[in-house]
Design a protein around this motif. Structure first.
Motif, PDB file in Angstrom:
ATOM      1  N   ALA A  34      87.873 171.030  73.515  1.00  0.00           N
ATOM      2  CA  ALA A  34      89.030 171.326  74.365  1.00  0.00           C
ATOM      3  C   ALA A  34      88.595 171.484  75.815  1.00  0.00           C
ATOM      4  N   THR A  35      89.430 171.003  76.720  1.00  0.00           N
ATOM      5  CA  THR A  35      89.220 171.186  78.151  1.00  0.00           C
ATOM      6  C   THR A  35      90.447 171.869  78.729  1.00  0.00           C
ATOM      7  N   VAL A  85      81.419 176.017  78.496  1.00  0.00           N
ATOM      8  CA  VAL A  85      80.784 175.913  79.807  1.00  0.00           C
ATOM      9  C   VAL A  85      81.880 175.741  80.853  1.00  0.00           C
ATOM     10  N   ALA A  86      81.590 176.200  82.046  1.00  0.00           N
ATOM     11  CA  ALA A  86      82.510 176.052  83.174  1.00  0.00           C
ATOM     12  C   ALA A  86      81.976 174.967  84.096  1.00  0.00           C
ATOM     13  N   GLU A  87      82.863 174.108  84.568  1.00  0.00           N
ATOM     14  CA  GLU A  87      82.474 173.026  85.473  1.00  0.00           C
ATOM     15  C   GLU A  87      83.394 173.032  86.684  1.00  0.00           C
ATOM     16  N   TYR A  88      82.799 172.874  87.855  1.00  0.00           N
ATOM     17  CA  TYR A  88      83.602 172.804  89.073  1.00  0.00           C
ATOM     18  C   TYR A  88      84.230 171.424  89.223  1.00  0.00           C
ATOM     19  N   GLN A  89      85.513 171.408  89.505  1.00  0.00           N
ATOM     20  CA  GLN A  89      86.186 170.173  89.858  1.00  0.00           C
ATOM     21  C   GLN A  89      85.955 169.873  91.334  1.00  0.00           C
ATOM     22  N   ALA A  90      86.337 168.671  91.747  1.00  0.00           N
ATOM     23  CA  ALA A  90      86.134 168.284  93.140  1.00  0.00           C
ATOM     24  C   ALA A  90      86.898 169.196  94.093  1.00  0.00           C
ATOM     25  N   ARG A  91      88.022 169.749  93.643  1.00  0.00           N
ATOM     26  CA  ARG A  91      88.809 170.622  94.522  1.00  0.00           C
ATOM     27  C   ARG A  91      88.229 172.027  94.617  1.00  0.00           C
ATOM     28  N   LEU A 125      87.704 174.235  92.019  1.00  0.00           N
ATOM     29  CA  LEU A 125      88.142 175.149  90.969  1.00  0.00           C
ATOM     30  C   LEU A 125      87.485 174.764  89.648  1.00  0.00           C
ATOM     31  N   VAL A 126      87.237 175.758  88.813  1.00  0.00           N
ATOM     32  CA  VAL A 126      86.562 175.500  87.552  1.00  0.00           C
ATOM     33  C   VAL A 126      87.564 175.064  86.493  1.00  0.00           C
ATOM     34  N   HIS A 127      87.067 174.294  85.552  1.00  0.00           N
ATOM     35  CA  HIS A 127      87.786 174.131  84.295  1.00  0.00           C
ATOM     36  C   HIS A 127      86.792 174.341  83.170  1.00  0.00           C
ATOM     37  N   PHE A 128      87.304 174.719  82.024  1.00  0.00           N
ATOM     38  CA  PHE A 128      86.465 175.107  80.900  1.00  0.00           C
ATOM     39  C   PHE A 128      86.423 173.999  79.859  1.00  0.00           C
ATOM     40  N   HIS A 129      85.206 173.622  79.473  1.00  0.00           N
ATOM     41  CA  HIS A 129      84.999 172.727  78.335  1.00  0.00           C
ATOM     42  C   HIS A 129      84.499 173.587  77.175  1.00  0.00           C
ATOM     43  N   ALA A 130      85.095 173.433  76.017  1.00  0.00           N
ATOM     44  CA  ALA A 130      84.718 174.293  74.896  1.00  0.00           C
ATOM     45  C   ALA A 130      84.700 173.515  73.590  1.00  0.00           C
ATOM     46  N   LEU A 131      83.699 173.795  72.789  1.00  0.00           N
ATOM     47  CA  LEU A 131      83.667 173.361  71.399  1.00  0.00           C
ATOM     48  C   LEU A 131      84.104 174.552  70.563  1.00  0.00           C
ATOM     49  N   ILE A 132      85.183 174.390  69.835  1.00  0.00           N
ATOM     50  CA  ILE A 132      85.757 175.490  69.064  1.00  0.00           C
ATOM     51  C   ILE A 132      85.659 175.143  67.585  1.00  0.00           C
ATOM     52  N   THR A 141      98.602 172.334  83.342  1.00  0.00           N
ATOM     53  CA  THR A 141      99.305 171.546  82.323  1.00  0.00           C
ATOM     54  C   THR A 141      98.435 170.431  81.760  1.00  0.00           C
ATOM     55  N   GLN A 142      97.373 170.061  82.461  1.00  0.00           N
ATOM     56  CA  GLN A 142      96.501 168.989  81.990  1.00  0.00           C
ATOM     57  C   GLN A 142      95.478 169.552  80.999  1.00  0.00           C
ATOM     58  N   LEU A 143      95.861 169.616  79.753  1.00  0.00           N
ATOM     59  CA  LEU A 143      94.984 170.070  78.680  1.00  0.00           C
ATOM     60  C   LEU A 143      94.496 168.864  77.883  1.00  0.00           C
ATOM     61  N   ASP A 144      93.244 168.890  77.516  1.00  0.00           N
ATOM     62  CA  ASP A 144      92.678 167.826  76.688  1.00  0.00           C
ATOM     63  C   ASP A 144      92.116 168.472  75.430  1.00  0.00           C
ATOM     64  N   VAL A 145      92.778 168.263  74.305  1.00  0.00           N
ATOM     65  CA  VAL A 145      92.375 168.874  73.033  1.00  0.00           C
ATOM     66  C   VAL A 145      92.174 167.754  72.020  1.00  0.00           C
ATOM     67  N   ARG A 146      90.933 167.578  71.564  1.00  0.00           N
ATOM     68  CA  ARG A 146      90.624 166.481  70.651  1.00  0.00           C
ATOM     69  C   ARG A 146      89.792 166.973  69.472  1.00  0.00           C
ATOM     70  N   THR A 147      90.102 166.443  68.323  1.00  0.00           N
ATOM     71  CA  THR A 147      89.386 166.811  67.114  1.00  0.00           C
ATOM     72  C   THR A 147      88.065 166.057  67.033  1.00  0.00           C
ATOM     73  N   VAL A 148      86.989 166.784  66.843  1.00  0.00           N
ATOM     74  CA  VAL A 148      85.677 166.173  66.625  1.00  0.00           C
ATOM     75  C   VAL A 148      85.418 166.017  65.130  1.00  0.00           C
TER      76      VAL A 148
END
Length: 525
Positions: A135-136, A246-252, A254-261, A311-318
């Motif tokens: 998930a992002t 993990v937290a990653e900085y976007q170009a603007r 601000l951080v967004h979170f990438h997570a393996l759940i 609103t831009q959520l990316d949730v994908r099944t691994v």
């Protein structure tokens, strides 16, 4: 691709990429020694710190004592070191600060994440059967910004904002941009209109982002309990949610979170979970979209806010976790991606964990510099929220006249201005996801001691059950180390030393990449 028997970067025909005057440091540092002696001393020291760019220099000594006999087994004095001081790696995770140490951090992060995916390093291999979702979670929009746009299946190459050129913002500025930006373009991430962009709320959101993530994990557990018809307390007896983030900085900026759940059953990693990965993905999206956080205003002139994820959520099944499924799911579902492979995802997260804010103190991108200034400005406002108009504080006053401004959550924003207001950890995990980074570092130190002891004894290292011994909770030893060390400084003595260390670190990375390519399946022998 043809495999090579010898690394092409090894030998006299492949010198390190350094400037012509780099080696003059040895002559400057020799102090009566020969050039070769000084160079050998540097080479030994640089190798010991893994070619760190900014090693820590220490003065002092230590001794190893056998607690059963009280005998001093060995002594070490910093003055006896090759360069007269003890050098230790800086350990910085940011690749733009120290490439060598950030690589070690990335490798540890990869090992930590991978063990939670496929097992190993104290995690049972049966964990590979549990449902897994990638998930992002992003920050919301605080105004239109310039960016790279996809084109013809590529991530970049498209027009920035190809909209009606006559459309303007309330300040009269165009809301379109017909340029094609690259990742290195300093305008990427900056607002189309600096007056429209809400820098204040952006910093406030960044400051509270760690709490938003915590609220999300709570919301996910509650959503899972509701789906199963259980109470929150009953859920603990049925399953548990584990994650690596993990937290990653976007170009603007601000951080967004990438997570393996991952969803585990009642007996922990490897035990069957009550729902599959596709259902888990739906619950994750539901929880992320429903999280809200009420935060107080910065001062009396500010307003309270309700924060949320973008609103831009990316949730994908691994992995679905269903019987008969492989490492990644082949279920035909909108949230399921058959291109996500667990080890690739672990590599992505490890790479993200070493990224920086991209704030170059010498030449910062304008919008990132503005965020930095906004952090300091809001901290000043929070510290002086009670000061009446026209009040002139004394020299020894911090600006607060009520004595309660110290309780403001924004008072420490200036301390985190270099991180654009983000005060969270860049790599975190739940307690039972996998092995900890601290345990991996302890295992590395334990391995170094075992190897040194084997060399002193003139015997090969005993590799029998080595991983278990390295990761054991308690080291079976009667030896303790007592030392007294004082800080002497940070960094190499000359720019030449630093350049040579970084060149050697770059060559080591090239060798690691070459070796990985040689071992990659499908390569011809």
């Amino acid at each position: 691709m043809t495999q090579l028997d010898t690394f092409p970067g090894f030998g006299e025909h492949a010198p390190l990429d350094v400037s012509p005057g780099t080696l003059t440091f040895a002559a400057q540092a020799a102090r009566g020694r020969t050039f070769r002696t000084a160079l050998d001393a540097f080479a030994e020291t640089a190798a010991a710190v893994g070619f760190c760019s900014h090693p820590i220099r220490l003065n002092g000594s230590s001794m190893t004592i056998d607690t059963t006999t009280g005998v001093v087994v060995s002594e070490y004095h910093g003055a006896d070191a090759p360069m007269g001081q003890l050098y230790r790696p800086c350990g910085n995770r940011r690749a733009d600060v120290c490439p060598a140490c950030s690589r070690i951090y990335a490798r540890d992060t990869f090992a930590m994440i991978r063990s939670g995916l496929l097992g190993g390093k104290t995690v049972p291999e049966t964990v590979a059967q549990n449902p897994l979702v990638f998930a992002t979670l992003t920050a919301p929009s605080f105004g239109h910004v310039h960016g790279t746009r996809p084109k013809n299946g590529h991530k970049a190459g498209g027009t920035c904002r190809p909209y009606d050129r006559t459309k303007t913002c309330p300040h009269g500025r165009s809301m379109s941009c017909m340029r094609v930006h690259t990742d290195t373009d300093p305008i990427v991430g900056s607002p189309l209109c600096w007056d429209c962009y809400d820098f204040t709320t952006a910093v406030v959101w960044q400051w509270h982002a760690p709490e938003l993530w915590r609220r999300f994990t709570i919301a996910l557990r509650r959503a899972l309990a509701s789906y199963l018809g259980l109470t929150d307390s009953q859920l603990r007896d049925v399953c548990s949610v584990q994650y690596a983030k993990v937290a990653e900085y976007q170009a603007r900026g601000l951080v967004h979170f990438h997570a393996l759940i991952r969803l585990d059953g009642p007996d922990g990693p490897g035990s069957p979970a009550p729902v599959d990965g596709t259902t888990l993905a739906g619950l994750i999206e539901q929880a992320a979209r429903g999280v809200r956080l009420d935060v107080p205003p910065v001062d009396g002139a500010d307003v309270p806010r309700v924060l949320a994820f973008g609103t831009q959520l990316d949730v994908r099944t691994v992995r679905t976790g269903l019987p008969g499924t492989a490492a990644h799911s082949d279920v035909e579902d909108a949230r399921t991606s058959d291109t996500l492979v667990p080890e690739q995802v672990a590599g992505y997260l490890a790479k993200y964990a070493t990224k920086s804010t991209n704030v170059d103190p010498a030449s910062p991108r304008p919008h990132l510099a503005r965020l930095t200034r906004e952090c300091r400005r809001l901290a000043d406002r929070a510290a002086t929220a009670c000061r009446p108009d026209g009040y002139e504080p004394e020299e020894d006053e911090d600006g607060c006249v009520c004595g309660t401004c110290i309780d403001s959550p924004y008072r420490l924003l200036a301390k985190w201005a270099h991180m654009l207001g983000f005060r969270g950890h860049f790599s975190t995990k739940s307690r039972r996801y996998s092995v900890t980074l601290g345990r991996l570092r302890a295992a590395r130190a334990r391995y170094a001691r075992l190897k040194a002891q084997a060399e002193r004894d003139g015997q090969p290292l005993d590799v029998t059950d080595l991983e278990r011994r390295l990761l054991a909770d308690d080291e079976e030893t009667t030896l303790v180390v007592q030392g007294s060390w004082t800080y002497a400084g940070t960094g190499w003595s000359t720019n030449g030393e630093k350049e040579l260390a970084e060149a050697a670190a770059a060559r080591a990375r090239e060798y690691a990449q070459w070796k990985a390519a040689q071992n990659r399946p499908g390569q011809p022998a």
